[in-house]
Design a protein around this motif. Structure first.
Motif, PDB file in Angstrom:
ATOM      1  N   ALA A 209      30.647  32.734  23.135  1.00  0.00           N
ATOM      2  CA  ALA A 209      30.321  33.327  22.124  1.00  0.00           C
ATOM      3  C   ALA A 209      30.572  32.693  20.715  1.00  0.00           C
ATOM      4  O   ALA A 209      29.818  32.637  19.612  1.00  0.00           O
ATOM      5  N   LYS A 210      31.769  32.044  20.956  1.00  0.00           N
ATOM      6  CA  LYS A 210      32.199  31.398  19.404  1.00  0.00           C
ATOM      7  C   LYS A 210      31.550  30.203  19.241  1.00  0.00           C
ATOM      8  O   LYS A 210      31.289  29.859  18.070  1.00  0.00           O
ATOM      9  N   ALA A 211      30.867  29.453  20.280  1.00  0.00           N
ATOM     10  CA  ALA A 211      29.982  28.418  19.882  1.00  0.00           C
ATOM     11  C   ALA A 211      28.791  28.908  19.190  1.00  0.00           C
ATOM     12  O   ALA A 211      28.190  28.121  18.371  1.00  0.00           O
ATOM     13  N   ARG A 212      28.053  30.153  19.606  1.00  0.00           N
ATOM     14  CA  ARG A 212      26.929  30.733  19.248  1.00  0.00           C
ATOM     15  C   ARG A 212      27.176  31.422  17.671  1.00  0.00           C
ATOM     16  O   ARG A 212      26.280  31.322  16.831  1.00  0.00           O
ATOM     17  N   TYR A 213      28.249  32.210  17.657  1.00  0.00           N
ATOM     18  CA  TYR A 213      28.494  33.103  16.419  1.00  0.00           C
ATOM     19  C   TYR A 213      30.007  32.685  16.082  1.00  0.00           C
ATOM     20  O   TYR A 213      30.905  32.882  16.600  1.00  0.00           O
ATOM     21  N   LYS A 214      29.911  31.999  14.695  1.00  0.00           N
ATOM     22  CA  LYS A 214      31.161  31.561  14.132  1.00  0.00           C
ATOM     23  C   LYS A 214      32.217  32.818  14.001  1.00  0.00           C
ATOM     24  O   LYS A 214      33.240  32.580  14.190  1.00  0.00           O
ATOM     25  N   CYS A 215      31.654  34.070  13.648  1.00  0.00           N
ATOM     26  CA  CYS A 215      32.514  35.455  13.695  1.00  0.00           C
ATOM     27  C   CYS A 215      32.991  35.926  15.130  1.00  0.00           C
ATOM     28  O   CYS A 215      33.694  36.798  14.874  1.00  0.00           O
ATOM     29  N   ALA A 216      32.603  35.321  16.074  1.00  0.00           N
ATOM     30  CA  ALA A 216      33.023  35.799  17.258  1.00  0.00           C
ATOM     31  C   ALA A 216      34.418  35.827  17.414  1.00  0.00           C
ATOM     32  O   ALA A 216      35.065  34.791  16.962  1.00  0.00           O
ATOM     33  N   PRO A 217      35.050  36.998  17.832  1.00  0.00           N
ATOM     34  CA  PRO A 217      36.639  36.704  18.315  1.00  0.00           C
ATOM     35  C   PRO A 217      37.111  35.752  19.139  1.00  0.00           C
ATOM     36  O   PRO A 217      36.312  35.447  20.058  1.00  0.00           O
ATOM     37  N   GLU A 218      38.109  35.181  18.992  1.00  0.00           N
ATOM     38  CA  GLU A 218      38.708  33.992  20.070  1.00  0.00           C
ATOM     39  C   GLU A 218      39.222  34.673  21.152  1.00  0.00           C
ATOM     40  O   GLU A 218      39.636  35.784  21.019  1.00  0.00           O
ATOM     41  N   PHE A 219      39.012  34.145  22.244  1.00  0.00           N
ATOM     42  CA  PHE A 219      39.667  34.932  23.733  1.00  0.00           C
ATOM     43  C   PHE A 219      40.586  33.728  24.244  1.00  0.00           C
ATOM     44  O   PHE A 219      40.163  32.703  24.757  1.00  0.00           O
ATOM     45  N   ALA A 220      41.827  33.961  24.265  1.00  0.00           N
ATOM     46  CA  ALA A 220      42.685  32.987  24.883  1.00  0.00           C
ATOM     47  C   ALA A 220      41.997  31.518  24.652  1.00  0.00           C
ATOM     48  O   ALA A 220      42.149  30.743  25.626  1.00  0.00           O
ATOM     49  N   PRO A 221      42.068  31.169  23.419  1.00  0.00           N
ATOM     50  CA  PRO A 221      41.838  29.753  23.012  1.00  0.00           C
ATOM     51  C   PRO A 221      42.581  28.508  23.649  1.00  0.00           C
ATOM     52  O   PRO A 221      42.045  27.426  23.845  1.00  0.00           O
ATOM     53  N   ALA A 222      43.931  28.893  24.049  1.00  0.00           N
ATOM     54  CA  ALA A 222      44.719  27.776  24.635  1.00  0.00           C
ATOM     55  C   ALA A 222      44.473  27.995  26.362  1.00  0.00           C
ATOM     56  O   ALA A 222      45.092  27.220  26.877  1.00  0.00           O
ATOM     57  N   GLY A 223      43.644  28.618  26.706  1.00  0.00           N
ATOM     58  CA  GLY A 223      43.397  28.712  28.077  1.00  0.00           C
ATOM     59  C   GLY A 223      44.365  29.414  28.984  1.00  0.00           C
ATOM     60  O   GLY A 223      45.383  30.208  28.369  1.00  0.00           O
TER      61      GLY A 223
END
Ligand code: SF4
Length: 411
Positions: A209-223
């Motif tokens: 989602a983040k790759a498609r939409y800049k405004c998408a919320p991050e989800f556990a970005p550090a995995g």
């Protein structure tokens, strides 16, 4: 539970959190400046530890448990129901306030929060999530948050942890299913792996989602990561490495942490009496590194082990592998592909990349390698350079003193 002030709770719950791996400083020597001598203090620790961000930065974290009371009775755990330790419990609000206070004073850059299970898995998970939610939404906290999740909790609650945290951990606890059912009978390997699978899917969805939409919320970005206790059961290092490799493959984990089992007060009779050598934990981290960065399979790492299935304690596993595969060496640093250079004991990823970049311009000599690496003396028997070919054949090389790994379950 007697009434404790926040400082007393912090002393208990920061100390209880030291068994959670991912901290480099919890084993440090206690020093303080009482009496007006010297400056600074490492005692009593009070929960500040260091971890590494995905980009390699070292960050200070407030590392605490929400509570060290637990309704479960995992044999290896000091916080288990039957343990005779002093108990304490923070409210979610207290953890939020502490984190903000430490952050404002520039003591920390984030929070690492774990917990014993209070009333139920769901109730505990709600409290953990509430801390992260409040930090993010009520206080716009931009620091790092690492949450340990409870795999038995409602998947939606576990998902909420990923919404607010940078990293989430779901502990497999023990390397084998048999070990888990023997030492943590209330836990289920299926539920743990189910939670990891759900988290992996959510992380991939979030990244997509983040790759498609800049405004998408991050989800556990550090995995997500996990922790395995080493030496509480009879699992060999080969079995541990194989299990870790399987977890990396199946669940896309960023890290598997190994925590050497430490004997605890009032230990259960089913546990070994002695702790495994701390060096064992170190060797497992080196073996883990071989898989993640040097291109070894878990089966190849297992070849580094001795007949008992354990890694040698006296030399690192990459050297042990090289000594068993002498036919691979010496490797020509001016011709060999990257994968082969990475197999040279003592040569790390950064040094290999420097060698590859430098050899585009000229044939490398020993003096060049000395500038590009830190451990030339260790490397020489394993490589060929423009002005160097080892005369000591690799089949005569065996730097090991004769020592044996301790027997964990000796009578
Ligand atoms: S559930 Fe966690 S805190 Fe509770 S006894 Fe088991 S390992 Fe310890």
């Amino acid at each position: 539970m007697s009434q404790l002030d926040v400082r007393q709770k912090l002393a208990i719950l920061a100390d209880a959190a030291k068994y959670d791996a991912s901290c480099a400083s919890s084993g440090t020597k206690a020093r303080d400046s009482r009496g007006g001598t010297g400056m600074g203090s490492t005692a009593p620790g009070m929960g500040i530890c260091h971890a590494y961000a995905p980009d390699g930065r070292c960050i200070s974290l407030l590392k605490i448990l929400l509570t060290n009371s637990c309704i479960f009775d995992c044999h290896y755990c000091i916080n288990r129901k039957s343990s005779n330790v002093r108990r304490a419990r923070f409210t979610a609000r207290e953890v939020v306030d502490l984190t903000l206070a430490f952050y404002r004073r520039n003591y920390i850059e984030g929070l690492f929060l774990s917990s014993g299970i209070i009333r139920s898995s769901n109730y505990t998970m709600e409290q953990i999530v509430e801390v992260a939610r409040s930090l993010r939404e009520d206080h716009d906290f931009r620091g790092y948050i690492h949450l340990k999740t409870i795999p038995d909790a409602d998947p939606e609650l576990v998902h909420q942890a990923g919404v607010h945290a940078d990293r989430v951990s779901i502990n497999v606890e023990l390397p084998t299913r048999a070990g888990l059912s023997r030492l943590a009978p209330e836990k289920s390997a299926e539920r743990i792996e189910g939670a990891m699978k759900g988290m992996k899917a959510a992380i991939l969805d979030g990244a997509d989602a983040k790759a498609r939409y800049k405004c998408a919320p991050e989800f556990a970005p550090a995995g997500q990561s996990t922790q395995m206790i080493v030496g509480a059961d009879a699992a060999t290092d080969s079995a541990i490495v194989q299990r870790a490799a399987g977890l990396y493959d199946r669940f896309g984990l960023r890290r598997v942490y190994y925590s050497a089992f430490s004997p605890i007060p009032d230990a259960s009779a089913v546990l070994p009496l002695v702790r495994p050598p701390l060096m064992r934990e170190h060797r497992l981290y080196q073996a883990d590194w071989m898989i993640r960065f040097y291109g070894f399979s878990s089966a190849e790492v297992a070849e580094s082990a001795d007949g008992s299935g354990n890694l040698p304690l006296d030399i690192d596993p990459k050297l042990a592998w090289a000594l068993k595969h002498r036919e691979t060496f010496p490797v020509d640093v001016n011709r060999a592909p990257r994968e082969l250079l990475l197999r040279i004991p003592g040569l790390g990823v950064r040094a290999v990349d420097r060698i590859l970049a430098a050899r585009v311009h000229r044939r490398l000599r020993l003096a060049d390698l000395a500038r590009l690496t830190r451990s030339l003396a260790r490397l020489r028997p394993f490589l060929i350079a423009a002005d160097w070919r080892p005369t000591l054949l690799a089949d005569r090389l065996d730097p090991r003193p004769k020592t044996e790994q301790l027997e964990l379950f000796a009578a």
